[in-house]
Enzyme design. Structure first.
Site, mmCIF file in Angstrom:
data_model
loop_
_atom_site.group_PDB
_atom_site.id
_atom_site.type_symbol
_atom_site.label_atom_id
_atom_site.label_comp_id
_atom_site.label_asym_id
_atom_site.label_seq_id
_atom_site.Cartn_x
_atom_site.Cartn_y
_atom_site.Cartn_z
ATOM 1 N N LYS A 170 47.353 -60.318 -17.564
ATOM 2 C CA LYS A 170 46.704 -61.530 -17.224
ATOM 3 C C LYS A 170 46.268 -61.445 -15.649
ATOM 4 C CE LYS A 170 47.515 -65.241 -15.209
ATOM 5 N NZ LYS A 170 46.012 -65.896 -14.713
ATOM 6 N N GLY A 223 51.774 -61.889 -6.101
ATOM 7 C CA GLY A 223 51.299 -63.066 -5.773
ATOM 8 C C GLY A 223 51.866 -63.814 -5.030
ATOM 9 N N SER A 224 51.984 -65.036 -4.891
ATOM 10 C CA SER A 224 52.458 -65.950 -3.745
ATOM 11 C C SER A 224 54.257 -65.846 -3.933
ATOM 12 C CB SER A 224 52.009 -67.324 -3.809
ATOM 13 O OG SER A 224 52.592 -67.807 -5.015
ATOM 14 N N GLY A 228 56.317 -66.497 -7.531
ATOM 15 C CA GLY A 228 57.047 -65.093 -7.873
ATOM 16 C C GLY A 228 58.640 -65.655 -8.041
ATOM 17 N N GLU A 245 55.971 -58.311 -6.103
ATOM 18 C CA GLU A 245 55.438 -58.233 -4.710
ATOM 19 C C GLU A 245 54.855 -59.370 -4.417
ATOM 20 O OE1 GLU A 245 55.772 -55.669 -3.073
ATOM 21 O OE2 GLU A 245 56.351 -53.934 -4.662
ATOM 22 N N CYS A 279 48.307 -58.522 1.543
ATOM 23 C CA CYS A 279 50.061 -58.664 1.957
ATOM 24 C C CYS A 279 50.331 -57.733 2.796
ATOM 25 C CB CYS A 279 50.634 -58.747 0.444
ATOM 26 S SG CYS A 279 50.214 -57.282 -0.336
ATOM 27 N N GLU A 378 53.256 -66.742 6.266
ATOM 28 C CA GLU A 378 52.030 -66.154 5.819
ATOM 29 C C GLU A 378 50.793 -66.924 5.728
ATOM 30 O OE1 GLU A 378 51.824 -64.699 1.739
ATOM 31 O OE2 GLU A 378 51.239 -62.563 2.569
#
Ligand code: ADP
Length: 476
Positions: A170, A223-224, A228, A245, A279, A378
């Site tokens: 996805k 992703g974020s 996550g 990650e 990232c 971030e």
């Protein structure tokens, strides 16, 4: 309209999503179908049904398929890089390089499929032998973000297939174009129907089915942090193997003895290229006081020489921000930095260009303090801050004072400090006189603390996540 690949068939979904070019929001890059929950279940069922035969299909068949995919990506890097840059907004050079990287990743795993290793040991019991072998995990769910629409899917799909797993993929909502192009190549690679499915669709619909399915044995996500964490909580309940990650707040330490040209180059490339949407981007420059004024003014000067513009314009160094929502976040952090008392040395302004896009001048804050939000959270945009420090020891302490631990760099001429930094920096990737972002494709990628969860990605270390180990005992 582009369809999803489910169980070997190209299938219409229940809705259509337009893919908009962030360099020119009047351009529709393409229309892509959106899978619904029942189609997600169908893809998972197909992956489950096809997995065992695939895992026993032999390593040559798997290697051939991966080599086919990698070679086609390399051959079409210009065309697919153009598509990637149009949907994501990174410059054409960056888009082409990303497709090439994806091609190399597939070719790397084409070779890895041929050297899946095990161990043979003697038992502590006489006449008994032990073999330790690697087997596929089963069905792997792959959920990816928008910032590397080709490379991140590649570094998850290639090892998953190399080690004999089947895949339900996805991609992120914003970048279906690269994902579809990759799936189309995979569909012609000789891989049996059902082994690989593409599910373009919403995270809350398609993603949720993948995360909650009892037939998905492993989940790899980039992703974020918030997503996550949510996925981890849901997936752990079903005893899924997990690899996450997530964020970074990567530090670049500049010591007084640094080569100023190298330091400025690392800062510009690491913090601002790919519009800071990596990232591994440097977002904190932690700078010793002797070199601080010179470093800050040189970075501001270098930023003023960069061209922000349409991703496909050959003059462009920095493409647009990916969408309106991210632009809002970036602008908010510029306001937060000013309100916190940091000095905006350069940029941070929305820019007008000849097309309607999400353009912003790269922002540099000076005189930031470690406790400021711009130094801790971030941002995921072209915004970085410089924090002055007195000594190397203080720099290391500030660099380690973060909930994240992905990538970190130091610019120094001192072997002693470089060595100490590599040992004591809490991170997954440590860089000496090279940017924090921009890593090789054949070595492990990942972080510590809140940045990553589970086994490392990429290189031969990918086997840790994409295989499970069997220990067999034999008395002859
Ligand atoms: P970003 O938007 O920065 O890429 P996100 O964490 O929001 O980061 O999204 C990363 C991926 O996770 C995307 O493919 C997104 O669609 C997917 N996703 C978002 N929410 C969920 C969810 N609840 N369940 C499964 N996947 C999700």
């Amino acid at each position: 309209m582009k369809r999803n690949l489910i169980g070997g068939e190209w299938i219409d979904g229940s809705a259509i999503r337009q893919n908009i070019n962030p360099s020119d929001i009047d351009e529709v890059v393409g229309e892509y179908t959106q899978a619904d929950a029942s189609q997600a279940r169908q893809a998972i069922d197909a992956a489950h049904a096809a997995q065992r035969a695939w895992s026993f299909s032999g390593i040559q068949a798997r290697s051939n398929a991966l080599d086919f995919i990698g070679s086609e990506l390399l051959a079409r890097q210009q065309e697919l890089g153009n598509l990637l840059s149009r949907e994501e907004g990174k410059t054409l050079a960056e888009g082409v390089a990303e497709v090439a990287r994806a091609g190399h990743i597939f070719r790397f795993f084409a070779a890895e499929a041929l050297r899946i290793r095990g161990d043979r040991l003697s038992s502590v019991r006489p006449l008994v032998d032990i073999e330790v072998t690697r087997e596929p995990v089963g069905v792997v769910g792959i959920i990816t973000p928008w910032n590397f629409p080709m490379a991140i899917p590649a570094w998850k799909i290639a090892p998953a297939l190399a080690y004999g797993n089947s895949v339900v993929f996805k991609p992120a909502d914003l970048v279906p174009g690269s994902a579809w192009a990759l799936a189309e190549i995979i569909s012609r690679s000789g891989i049996p129907a059902g082994v690989f499915s593409l599910l373009m669709g919403r995270g809350s619909v398609v993603g949720k089915e993948i995360v909650n399915s009892g037939k998905v044995n492993a989940l790899t996500f980039t992703g974020s942090v918030d997503t996550g964490r949510r996925l981890a909580e849901q997936a752990a309940g079903g005893f899924k193997k997990l690899q996450l990650e997530m964020g970074g707040k990567n530090a670049l330490v500049i010591l007084d003895d640094a080569d100023i040209e190298i330091a400025v180059d690392c800062a510009i490339q690491g913090a601002y290229y790919s519009t800071g949407q990596r990232c591994t981007a440097s977002s904190r420059f932690i700078v010793q006081k002797g070199i601080y004024p010179h470093f800050v003014s040189r970075v501001a000067e270098a930023l003023s020489e960069l061209t922000v513009g349409h991703a496909l314009d050959p003059e462009t160094n920095i493409g647009p921000v990916v969408d309106e929502e991210q632009m809002k976040v970036d602008q908010e952090y510029v306001d937060i930095g000013k309100a916190e008392g940091a000095t905006l040395m350069y940029g941070g302004e929305p820019l007008r260009r000849h097309t309607r896009g999400h353009f912003m001048s790269p922002a540099l804050f000076a005189d930031a303090a470690p406790q400021m939000r711009i130094a801790r959270e971030e941002i995921f945009g072209p915004v970085a801050c410089a924090i002055p420090v007195n000594t190397y020891e203080e720099a290391l302490e500030v660099a380690n004072d973060s909930e994240f631990g992905l990538s970190a760099g130091i610019c120094t001429g001192s072997l002693k400090h470089a060595t100490h930094f590599k040992r004591h920096m809490q991170c997954g990737m440590a860089m000496v006189n090279v940017p924090t972002a921009g890593v090789d494709y054949h070595v492990p990628f990942g972080g510590t603390k809140g940045s990553s969860y589970g086994a490392r990605e990429q290189g031969s270390y990918a086997a840790e996540f994409f295989t499970t180990v069997k220990t067999a005992y034999t008395r002859a």
